[in-house]
Scaffold this active site. Structure first.
Site, mmCIF file in Angstrom:
data_model
loop_
_atom_site.group_PDB
_atom_site.id
_atom_site.type_symbol
_atom_site.label_atom_id
_atom_site.label_comp_id
_atom_site.label_asym_id
_atom_site.label_seq_id
_atom_site.Cartn_x
_atom_site.Cartn_y
_atom_site.Cartn_z
ATOM 1 N N ARG A 143 0.827 -1.208 0.000
ATOM 2 C CA ARG A 143 0.000 0.000 0.000
ATOM 3 C C ARG A 143 0.863 1.261 0.000
ATOM 4 O O ARG A 143 1.780 1.381 0.806
ATOM 5 C CB ARG A 143 -0.913 0.016 1.219
ATOM 6 C CG ARG A 143 -1.969 -1.065 1.170
ATOM 7 C CD ARG A 143 -2.920 -0.939 2.353
ATOM 8 N NE ARG A 143 -4.172 -1.625 2.055
ATOM 9 C CZ ARG A 143 -4.575 -2.726 2.689
ATOM 10 N NH1 ARG A 143 -3.847 -3.250 3.642
ATOM 11 N NH2 ARG A 143 -5.715 -3.292 2.360
ATOM 12 N N HIS B 262 -21.581 2.617 7.557
ATOM 13 C CA HIS B 262 -21.790 3.310 6.280
ATOM 14 C C HIS B 262 -23.233 3.768 6.100
ATOM 15 O O HIS B 262 -23.625 4.158 4.997
ATOM 16 C CB HIS B 262 -21.350 2.424 5.113
ATOM 17 C CG HIS B 262 -19.876 2.159 5.122
ATOM 18 N ND1 HIS B 262 -18.948 3.045 4.632
ATOM 19 C CD2 HIS B 262 -19.175 1.124 5.633
ATOM 20 C CE1 HIS B 262 -17.735 2.556 4.814
ATOM 21 N NE2 HIS B 262 -17.836 1.391 5.420
ATOM 22 N N SER C 264 -21.933 -14.920 11.525
ATOM 23 C CA SER C 264 -21.330 -13.743 10.918
ATOM 24 C C SER C 264 -21.501 -13.767 9.396
ATOM 25 O O SER C 264 -21.201 -14.774 8.750
ATOM 26 C CB SER C 264 -19.835 -13.754 11.299
ATOM 27 O OG SER C 264 -19.132 -12.712 10.674
ATOM 28 N N SER D 281 -19.490 -1.732 2.123
ATOM 29 C CA SER D 281 -18.882 -0.561 1.508
ATOM 30 C C SER D 281 -18.098 -0.824 0.235
ATOM 31 O O SER D 281 -17.730 0.109 -0.458
ATOM 32 C CB SER D 281 -17.976 0.137 2.516
ATOM 33 O OG SER D 281 -16.807 -0.621 2.703
ATOM 34 N N THR E 74 -7.981 2.642 28.173
ATOM 35 C CA THR E 74 -7.462 3.551 27.164
ATOM 36 C C THR E 74 -7.991 4.953 27.450
ATOM 37 O O THR E 74 -9.060 5.118 28.035
ATOM 38 C CB THR E 74 -7.868 3.072 25.739
ATOM 39 O OG1 THR E 74 -7.140 3.810 24.773
ATOM 40 C CG2 THR E 74 -9.349 3.252 25.473
ATOM 41 N N THR E 75 -7.212 5.948 27.050
ATOM 42 C CA THR E 75 -7.609 7.337 27.287
ATOM 43 C C THR E 75 -8.895 7.665 26.528
ATOM 44 O O THR E 75 -9.064 7.252 25.376
ATOM 45 C CB THR E 75 -6.472 8.271 26.830
ATOM 46 O OG1 THR E 75 -5.315 7.954 27.597
ATOM 47 C CG2 THR E 75 -6.830 9.732 27.031
ATOM 48 N N THR F 162 -8.639 -6.683 -0.308
ATOM 49 C CA THR F 162 -9.844 -5.967 0.113
ATOM 50 C C THR F 162 -11.063 -6.496 -0.653
ATOM 51 O O THR F 162 -12.153 -6.596 -0.101
ATOM 52 C CB THR F 162 -9.670 -4.453 -0.124
ATOM 53 O OG1 THR F 162 -8.447 -4.042 0.514
ATOM 54 C CG2 THR F 162 -10.807 -3.654 0.459
ATOM 55 N N LYS G 111 -16.864 8.735 9.640
ATOM 56 C CA LYS G 111 -17.253 8.743 8.225
ATOM 57 C C LYS G 111 -18.263 9.877 8.004
ATOM 58 O O LYS G 111 -17.851 11.028 7.981
ATOM 59 C CB LYS G 111 -17.708 7.345 7.822
ATOM 60 C CG LYS G 111 -16.470 6.422 7.761
ATOM 61 C CD LYS G 111 -16.716 4.951 7.570
ATOM 62 C CE LYS G 111 -15.363 4.219 7.555
ATOM 63 N NZ LYS G 111 -15.473 2.779 7.738
#
Ligand SMILES: *Cc1c(COP(=O)(O)O)cnc(C)c1O
Length: 414
Positions: free
Chosen positions: A23, A219, A139, A191, A279-280, A365, A250
């Protein structure tokens, strides 16, 4: 001799290169107030202005003046960061208000913020799977990497149903014991193809077999439904979905992710999910911007209507030239190239010769042989932008001798 770490990294990179899926990032500066324009920094040190055709800032809310004002006001009011985890000093009043707003958007009792949509999926699915004894997750085969990661992290049984195939889903569900906890996990808008799940049908079947429904509306949020509550709102089935997951990165135009669901479900995830707890908290500046954006999108239909109009216009213009625009029921406009070299080549030529930026979508992808360009027209793409894009594609299609097809103008469901 000690281990050669650099050689191991080089070898791993070599594999990515040889499979043609290394990439390269476009180095962009978006030009505020001139969406979808951006300046691109090229390898040779020069810059050039381009039109962005593949942003997920679907409505241009990332440059909305009211959103920016809300972020500036928050910076002036409370400063840059949250200053802690949600549990230890990091819950600001902005977080509390945005969670209330998101719960109301999806007509749920509660909502919970995460650092990103990815983390929301990963944290929630893995936590639900661990909390529900002997849980099985069903799934959709095209589910996003973040859901797959969450399911893996839950270390529960997993069954994959063929994409949007409700009969297959029912076949799998009907073979499981009624008392066993089950989660049906799927997306509203996929998407890469731009197709939309039959949410009502899926939820009906899930309920029939006593399964919990988990819907990724990443999306769809902001883009569908009277208040921007997503495809489930548009279809009038919000109450059939037990857990809705969304992103603030998005259509909302900022950053962050969330879930919305029953008070108990959300409280359980809040209490057990490691990547929520340790986590913060999101910066209040981001939260203030997202809050304003959600409120604006809740109040007005104009951007949504114009967004659908632009998508329909682009699809029709591509089809008119016989360019193989894929049948998409949504705002996403995929154009099939079907070859990784041409896909990358056309994207390069669009950028270098026409000032048009669209990232090529190649394997892994999408499946090999279905390499494509994926356009995301926004309300701010004008008729001139569309005409120029189609002109450029038409020229490159001829030059590369790519196949064309006759097809009727696709329909758009608003
Ligand atoms: C982008 C995306 C996510 C992740 O959301 P982020 O906020 O970008 O982390 C989750 N699910 C789907 C389907 C996505 O496309």
């Amino acid at each position: 001799m000690s281990f050669d770490y650099q050689a191991a990294f080089t070898k791993a990179l070599g594999a990515v290169h040889s499979e043609g899926r290394y990439r390269v990032f476009a180095d962009l500066e978006r030009v505020r107030g001139r969406f979808p324009a951006a300046v691109i920094h090229k390898d040779d040190g020069t810059t050039e202005e381009v039109t962005v055709w593949c942003s997920n800032d679907y409505l241009g809310m990332g440059q909305n003046e009211e959103v920016l004002d809300a972020m500036k006001a928050a910076t002036d009011h409370v400063g840059a960061g949250a200053g802690g985890t949600r549990n230890i000093a990091g819950t600001t009043h902005y977080h509390v208000r945005l969670e209330e707003e998101l719960a109301s958007l999806h007509q749920k009792e509660a909502a919970l913020l995460f650092t990103s949509g990815y983390i929301a999926n990963e944290a929630t699915l893995s936590t639900l799977a661990k909390l529900l004894p002997n849980c099985v997750i069903l799934s959709d085969e095209l589910n996003h990497a973040s859901m797959i990661q969450g399911i893996k992290g839950g270390r529960c049984a997993k069954l994959i149903w063929r994409h949007n195939d409700v009969e297959h889903l029912e076949e799998l569900l009907s073979a499981l014991p009624v008392s066993q906890p089950k989660i049906v996990a799927f997306e509203s808008v996929y998407s890469m193809d731009g197709d939309i799940a039959p949410i009502e049908e899926i939820c009906r079947i899930a309920k029939k077999y006593g399964a919990l429904t988990y819907l990724d509306e990443v999306h769809g949020v902001g883009l569908y439904g009277e208040h921007g509550g997503g495809v489930a709102e548009r279809d009038g089935v919000l109450d059939m979905v037990d857990c809705i997951e969304g992103t603030l990165g998005k259509a909302i135009g900022v950053m962050g992710g969330y879930i919305a669901g029953s008070a108990e479900l959300v409280d359980a995830v809040r209490s057990y999910a490691s990547s929520f707890i340790f986590t913060t908290a999101l910066s209040p500046v981001l939260v203030a911007g997202a809050l304003k954006s959600v409120q604006l999108l809740k109040a007005g239909q104009d951007l949504r209507a114009r967004h659908q109009d632009r998508a329909a216009k682009l699809k029709a213009a591509l089809a008119e030239q016989g360019l193989p625009v894929m049948e998409s029921e949504s705002h996403i406009v995929p154009l099939m190239v079907g070859d990784p070299v041409h896909c990358k080549g056309i994207s390069d030529r669009l950028l270098n010769d026409f000032g048009i930026y669209v990232q090529p979508i190649n394997y892994p992808t999408v499946p090999k042989g279905t390499e494509r360009l994926r356009f995301s027209p926004s309300p701010l793409h004008t008729d001139e932008h569309i005409a120029y894009l189609v002109h450029a594609l038409d020229a490159l299609w001829t030059e590369c001798k790519l196949a064309r097809e006759e097809q009727p103008a696709p329909q758009v469901v608003a």
